[in-house]
Scaffold this motif. Structure first.
Motif, mmCIF file in Angstrom:
data_model
loop_
_atom_site.group_PDB
_atom_site.id
_atom_site.type_symbol
_atom_site.label_atom_id
_atom_site.label_comp_id
_atom_site.label_asym_id
_atom_site.label_seq_id
_atom_site.Cartn_x
_atom_site.Cartn_y
_atom_site.Cartn_z
ATOM 1 N N ASP A 223 0.811 -1.217 0.000
ATOM 2 C CA ASP A 223 0.000 0.000 0.000
ATOM 3 C C ASP A 223 0.844 1.266 0.000
ATOM 4 O O ASP A 223 0.291 2.369 0.027
ATOM 5 C CB ASP A 223 -0.933 0.004 1.218
ATOM 6 C CG ASP A 223 -1.916 -1.148 1.180
ATOM 7 O OD1 ASP A 223 -2.326 -1.529 0.070
ATOM 8 O OD2 ASP A 223 -2.260 -1.662 2.261
ATOM 9 N N ARG A 224 2.157 1.138 -0.025
ATOM 10 C CA ARG A 224 3.020 2.309 0.093
ATOM 11 C C ARG A 224 3.768 2.638 -1.200
ATOM 12 O O ARG A 224 4.587 3.545 -1.222
ATOM 13 C CB ARG A 224 4.052 2.087 1.208
ATOM 14 C CG ARG A 224 3.414 1.798 2.560
ATOM 15 C CD ARG A 224 4.461 1.578 3.618
ATOM 16 N NE ARG A 224 3.879 1.199 4.903
ATOM 17 C CZ ARG A 224 4.568 0.927 5.991
ATOM 18 N NH1 ARG A 224 5.903 0.992 5.955
ATOM 19 N NH2 ARG A 224 3.961 0.577 7.110
ATOM 20 N N LEU A 225 3.517 1.882 -2.235
ATOM 21 C CA LEU A 225 4.242 2.151 -3.478
ATOM 22 C C LEU A 225 3.271 2.431 -4.616
ATOM 23 O O LEU A 225 2.077 2.177 -4.510
ATOM 24 C CB LEU A 225 5.163 0.975 -3.834
ATOM 25 C CG LEU A 225 4.592 -0.456 -3.884
ATOM 26 C CD1 LEU A 225 3.724 -0.699 -5.101
ATOM 27 C CD2 LEU A 225 5.738 -1.460 -3.886
ATOM 28 N N ASP A 226 3.818 2.987 -5.665
ATOM 29 C CA ASP A 226 3.053 3.203 -6.888
ATOM 30 C C ASP A 226 3.013 1.865 -7.628
ATOM 31 O O ASP A 226 3.939 1.516 -8.362
ATOM 32 C CB ASP A 226 3.740 4.275 -7.736
ATOM 33 C CG ASP A 226 2.941 4.629 -8.994
ATOM 34 O OD1 ASP A 226 2.121 3.803 -9.427
ATOM 35 O OD2 ASP A 226 3.163 5.722 -9.545
ATOM 36 N N ALA A 227 1.928 1.113 -7.402
ATOM 37 C CA ALA A 227 1.862 -0.251 -7.912
ATOM 38 C C ALA A 227 1.970 -0.310 -9.433
ATOM 39 O O ALA A 227 2.602 -1.214 -9.986
ATOM 40 C CB ALA A 227 0.559 -0.915 -7.451
ATOM 41 N N ARG A 228 1.379 0.662 -10.127
ATOM 42 C CA ARG A 228 1.411 0.631 -11.585
ATOM 43 C C ARG A 228 2.836 0.825 -12.103
ATOM 44 O O ARG A 228 3.265 0.126 -13.026
ATOM 45 C CB ARG A 228 0.488 1.710 -12.153
ATOM 46 C CG ARG A 228 -0.996 1.435 -11.895
ATOM 47 C CD ARG A 228 -1.872 2.492 -12.515
ATOM 48 N NE ARG A 228 -1.763 2.504 -13.955
ATOM 49 C CZ ARG A 228 -2.376 3.378 -14.755
ATOM 50 N NH1 ARG A 228 -3.145 4.328 -14.216
ATOM 51 N NH2 ARG A 228 -2.239 3.326 -16.059
ATOM 52 N N ARG A 229 3.550 1.774 -11.497
ATOM 53 C CA ARG A 229 4.930 2.010 -11.944
ATOM 54 C C ARG A 229 5.812 0.813 -11.606
ATOM 55 O O ARG A 229 6.634 0.386 -12.421
ATOM 56 C CB ARG A 229 5.479 3.270 -11.284
ATOM 57 C CG ARG A 229 6.910 3.598 -11.693
ATOM 58 C CD ARG A 229 7.372 4.911 -11.105
ATOM 59 N NE ARG A 229 6.584 6.018 -11.627
ATOM 60 C CZ ARG A 229 6.764 7.286 -11.253
ATOM 61 N NH1 ARG A 229 7.697 7.586 -10.349
ATOM 62 N NH2 ARG A 229 6.015 8.242 -11.762
#
Length: 252
Positions: A223-229
């Motif tokens: 939940d802490r990262l830009d999952a798409r990138r």
């Protein structure tokens, strides 16, 4: 760990840790990362054996995240997929010891590259889900063939779930159950083929603790990262490693 020097072991541990973090963070690609990464510096059949126990352990954790009751219900619901998958894994796995190294590397590299590039292009494989039973069996046949040879049966499974419009929570559980049962069958199949033996399974066992650590690290940062990138860069890495396997196949 006779037969593996410290540099090879360190590289194998790093590949496994990264693959498991990706699985925990975005829910896919662990076997693809492991087989493409490990086969870059290990024989392809050794790389395949090495991923068996880490994927089995992490898939067990994923399958049971919503409890054993939900996992059992999923097993019953997707029984046609699972039966087809397991039967074809048993047959396809027996091809690995007799396949020339160049053909095995190409068989590993081409599907991984195709999957990564198609995802980067925004194209998603879909099955005709009007006849669900037929779609499940077809998924099992395709996934079982590539699973027995490479340990990778995720793309057809994901394609089926998208075709059936399965929600995210159920999709994660179904993938966990399918990958868990497939991993157990892969272990049994390669104990029979001879690919999984005392030496290769000792390497596989050594890679299991970092795989579990990476999985939980991936869960923690989900939940802490830009999952798409993050997913996009993972696909770029997969495409590069897949192409490297194809290059090795062409130069043997």
């Amino acid at each position: 760990m006779i037969g593996y020097d410290l540099t090879v072991l360190a590289m194998a541990l790093a590949v496994t840790l990264f693959a498991a973090v990706v699985k925990g963070a975005v829910g896919f690609a662990m076997p693809m990362i492991m087989i493409s990464g490990l086969a870059s510096f290990l024989p392809a059949d050794t790389a395949l054996a090495a991923l068996i126990l880490p994927t089995l352990a992490t898939n067990l954790a994923q399958a049971l995240r919503q409890g054993p009751g939900a996992a059992i219900a999923t097993t019953v619901e997707y029984r046609r997929l699972l039966v087809a998958l397991c039967l074809v894994i048993l047959v396809a796995a027996q091809l690995v010891p007799v396949m020339p190294q160049a053909i095995l590397l190409a068989t590993l590299g081409l599907p991984i590259t195709a999957f990564a590039l198609s995802q980067l292009a925004g194209w998603q494989l879909r099955f005709d889900a009007h006849n669900r039973g037929r779609a499940e069996i077809l998924t099992g046949l395709v996934g079982g063939f590539f699973g027995g040879i490479s340990g990778v049966w995720g793309p057809p499974t994901i394609a089926l779930l998208i075709s059936l419009d399965v929600d995210k929570r159920e999709s994660v559980r179904v993938q966990g159950v399918v990958y868990l049962i497939g991993s157990a069958m892969l272990l049994a199949a390669h104990l029979g083929s001879g690919v999984a033996d005392a030496e290769t399974l000792s390497l596989s066992a050594l890679l299991t603790p970092p795989a579990l650590a990476g999985l939980w690290l991936g869960f923690a940062i989900q939940d802490r990262l830009d999952a798409r990138r993050f997913r996009r860069w993972t696909l770029v890495v997969l495409a590069a490693t897949g192409l490297n396997l194809v290059r090795r196949a062409l130069t043997l």
